[in-house]
Design a protein around this motif. Structure first.
Motif, PDB file in Angstrom:
ATOM      1  N   ILE A  69       0.862  -1.184   0.000  1.00 52.42           N
ATOM      2  CA  ILE A  69       0.000   0.000   0.000  1.00 52.42           C
ATOM      3  C   ILE A  69       0.899   1.235   0.000  1.00 52.42           C
ATOM      4  CG2 ILE A  69      -1.755   1.286   1.269  1.00 52.42           C
ATOM      5  CD1 ILE A  69      -2.603  -1.394   2.507  1.00 52.42           C
ATOM      6  N   PRO A  70       0.657   2.196  -0.900  1.00 55.16           N
ATOM      7  CA  PRO A  70       1.491   3.397  -0.947  1.00 55.16           C
ATOM      8  C   PRO A  70       1.438   4.170   0.372  1.00 55.16           C
ATOM      9  CG  PRO A  70       0.076   3.270  -2.880  1.00 55.16           C
ATOM     10  CD  PRO A  70      -0.358   2.186  -1.957  1.00 55.16           C
ATOM     11  N   ASP A  71       2.551   4.760   0.750  1.00 55.62           N
ATOM     12  CA  ASP A  71       2.657   5.490   2.007  1.00 55.62           C
ATOM     13  C   ASP A  71       1.652   6.637   2.069  1.00 55.62           C
ATOM     14  OD1 ASP A  71       3.952   5.802   4.528  1.00 55.62           O
ATOM     15  OD2 ASP A  71       4.904   7.621   3.715  1.00 55.62           O
ATOM     16  N   GLN A  72       1.415   7.292   0.945  1.00 51.35           N
ATOM     17  CA  GLN A  72       0.476   8.405   0.916  1.00 51.35           C
ATOM     18  C   GLN A  72      -0.953   7.923   1.218  1.00 51.35           C
ATOM     19  OE1 GLN A  72       0.860  10.801  -2.556  1.00 51.35           O
ATOM     20  NE2 GLN A  72      -0.512  12.380  -1.808  1.00 51.35           N
ATOM     21  N   MET A  73      -1.303   6.724   0.774  1.00 54.43           N
ATOM     22  CA  MET A  73      -2.621   6.160   1.066  1.00 54.43           C
ATOM     23  C   MET A  73      -2.762   5.871   2.560  1.00 54.43           C
ATOM     24  SD  MET A  73      -5.477   5.207  -0.114  1.00 54.43           S
ATOM     25  CE  MET A  73      -6.846   4.133   0.192  1.00 54.43           C
ATOM     26  N   LYS A  74      -1.712   5.304   3.162  1.00 57.83           N
ATOM     27  CA  LYS A  74      -1.740   5.044   4.603  1.00 57.83           C
ATOM     28  C   LYS A  74      -1.946   6.338   5.384  1.00 57.83           C
ATOM     29  CE  LYS A  74       1.557   1.265   4.138  1.00 57.83           C
ATOM     30  NZ  LYS A  74       2.923   0.847   4.444  1.00 57.83           N
ATOM     31  N   ILE A  80      -7.938  10.710   8.031  1.00 57.13           N
ATOM     32  CA  ILE A  80      -9.396  10.697   8.081  1.00 57.13           C
ATOM     33  C   ILE A  80      -9.885   9.995   9.344  1.00 57.13           C
ATOM     34  CG2 ILE A  80     -11.453   9.736   6.977  1.00 57.13           C
ATOM     35  CD1 ILE A  80      -9.965  10.072   4.308  1.00 57.13           C
ATOM     36  N   GLU A  81      -9.334   8.844   9.644  1.00 57.67           N
ATOM     37  CA  GLU A  81      -9.841   8.005  10.727  1.00 57.67           C
ATOM     38  C   GLU A  81      -9.344   8.419  12.114  1.00 57.67           C
ATOM     39  OE1 GLU A  81     -12.088   5.611  10.543  1.00 57.67           O
ATOM     40  OE2 GLU A  81     -12.304   5.924   8.399  1.00 57.67           O
ATOM     41  N   ASP A  82      -8.058   8.657  12.254  1.00 55.65           N
ATOM     42  CA  ASP A  82      -7.498   8.909  13.580  1.00 55.65           C
ATOM     43  C   ASP A  82      -6.207   9.704  13.429  1.00 55.65           C
ATOM     44  OD1 ASP A  82      -6.736   8.921  16.207  1.00 55.65           O
ATOM     45  OD2 ASP A  82      -6.458   6.756  16.370  1.00 55.65           O
ATOM     46  N   TYR A  83      -6.329  11.008  13.415  1.00 55.04           N
ATOM     47  CA  TYR A  83      -5.152  11.848  13.200  1.00 55.04           C
ATOM     48  C   TYR A  83      -4.161  11.774  14.357  1.00 55.04           C
ATOM     49  CZ  TYR A  83      -7.437  15.261  16.221  1.00 55.04           C
ATOM     50  OH  TYR A  83      -8.044  15.877  17.279  1.00 55.04           O
ATOM     51  N   ARG A  84      -4.581  11.253  15.511  1.00 57.97           N
ATOM     52  CA  ARG A  84      -3.681  11.099  16.658  1.00 57.97           C
ATOM     53  C   ARG A  84      -3.185   9.663  16.796  1.00 57.97           C
ATOM     54  NH1 ARG A  84      -5.943  11.656  21.411  1.00 57.97           N
ATOM     55  NH2 ARG A  84      -3.938  12.107  22.320  1.00 57.97           N
ATOM     56  N   PHE A  85      -3.192   8.885  15.730  1.00 62.80           N
ATOM     57  CA  PHE A  85      -2.875   7.462  15.757  1.00 62.80           C
ATOM     58  C   PHE A  85      -1.522   7.177  16.408  1.00 62.80           C
ATOM     59  CE2 PHE A  85      -1.075   3.639  13.777  1.00 62.80           C
ATOM     60  CZ  PHE A  85      -2.050   2.725  14.105  1.00 62.80           C
ATOM     61  N   TYR A  86      -0.523   7.968  16.096  1.00 63.18           N
ATOM     62  CA  TYR A  86       0.827   7.722  16.618  1.00 63.18           C
ATOM     63  C   TYR A  86       1.041   8.353  17.997  1.00 63.18           C
ATOM     64  CZ  TYR A  86       1.835   5.974  11.991  1.00 63.18           C
ATOM     65  OH  TYR A  86       1.810   5.246  10.827  1.00 63.18           O
ATOM     66  N   ASP A  87       0.030   9.043  18.534  1.00 64.09           N
ATOM     67  CA  ASP A  87       0.171   9.711  19.828  1.00 64.09           C
ATOM     68  C   ASP A  87      -0.409   8.906  20.989  1.00 64.09           C
ATOM     69  OD1 ASP A  87       1.328  11.805  18.490  1.00 64.09           O
ATOM     70  OD2 ASP A  87      -0.537  12.947  18.329  1.00 64.09           O
ATOM     71  N   HIS A  88      -1.106   7.805  20.702  1.00 63.79           N
ATOM     72  CA  HIS A  88      -1.676   7.003  21.785  1.00 63.79           C
ATOM     73  C   HIS A  88      -1.302   5.541  21.575  1.00 63.79           C
ATOM     74  CE1 HIS A  88      -4.877   5.611  19.100  1.00 63.79           C
ATOM     75  NE2 HIS A  88      -5.064   6.861  18.753  1.00 63.79           N
ATOM     76  N   GLY A  89      -1.547   4.729  22.585  1.00 66.60           N
ATOM     77  CA  GLY A  89      -1.115   3.336  22.552  1.00 66.60           C
ATOM     78  C   GLY A  89      -2.131   2.354  21.998  1.00 66.60           C
ATOM     79  N   GLY A  90      -3.067   2.811  21.196  1.00 68.40           N
ATOM     80  CA  GLY A  90      -4.051   1.902  20.613  1.00 68.40           C
ATOM     81  C   GLY A  90      -5.470   2.282  20.953  1.00 68.40           C
ATOM     82  N   VAL A  91      -5.684   2.900  22.093  1.00 67.04           N
ATOM     83  CA  VAL A  91      -7.008   3.370  22.479  1.00 67.04           C
ATOM     84  C   VAL A  91      -6.897   4.863  22.760  1.00 67.04           C
ATOM     85  CG1 VAL A  91      -8.884   3.189  24.145  1.00 67.04           C
ATOM     86  CG2 VAL A  91      -7.619   1.144  23.487  1.00 67.04           C
TER      87      VAL A  91
END
Length: 102
Positions: A69-74, A80-91
């Motif tokens: 999957i292209p990096d830009q797609m990820k 769109i889904e979770d702009y803080r994805f890398y800031d929390h531990g899964g929840v």
């Protein structure tokens, strides 16, 4: 005083979570259904020289490995889904709180 208030908050929070689980449990899928995931794939018709001439089915899916999957797609999906994805531990507790308030 403050410790008693915190203990009451923990108990009330636990009761709310317990109630939510009791109410939602009948609507949740079984764990076996989640583990044994089999996406629907269409019927593909090929010619004798292996040229695709048709696909039939409700859903047309092609399985793709994550690294393909292209990096830009990820990044677009995460934005769109979770702009803080890398800031929390899964929840995302802040997101859950924000959804509960709204």
């Amino acid at each position: 005083w403050l410790a008693g208030l915190a203990a009451i908050g923990v108990v009330v929070g636990g009761l709310i979570v317990g109630y939510a689980l009791v109410v939602m449990e009948p609507n949740l899928p079984s764990l076996d259904a989640l583990i044994d995931y089999r996406p629907k794939v269409p019927l593909r018709v090929y010619t004798s020289d292996h040229v695709l001439i048709g696909e039939f089915g409700e859903e047309r899916r092609s399985l793709v490995r994550f690294q393909d999957i292209p990096d830009q797609m990820k990044k677009a999906v995460l934005a769109i889904e979770d702009y803080r994805f890398y800031d929390h531990g899964g929840v995302d507790f802040i997101g859950i709180l924000r959804a509960g308030v709204s």
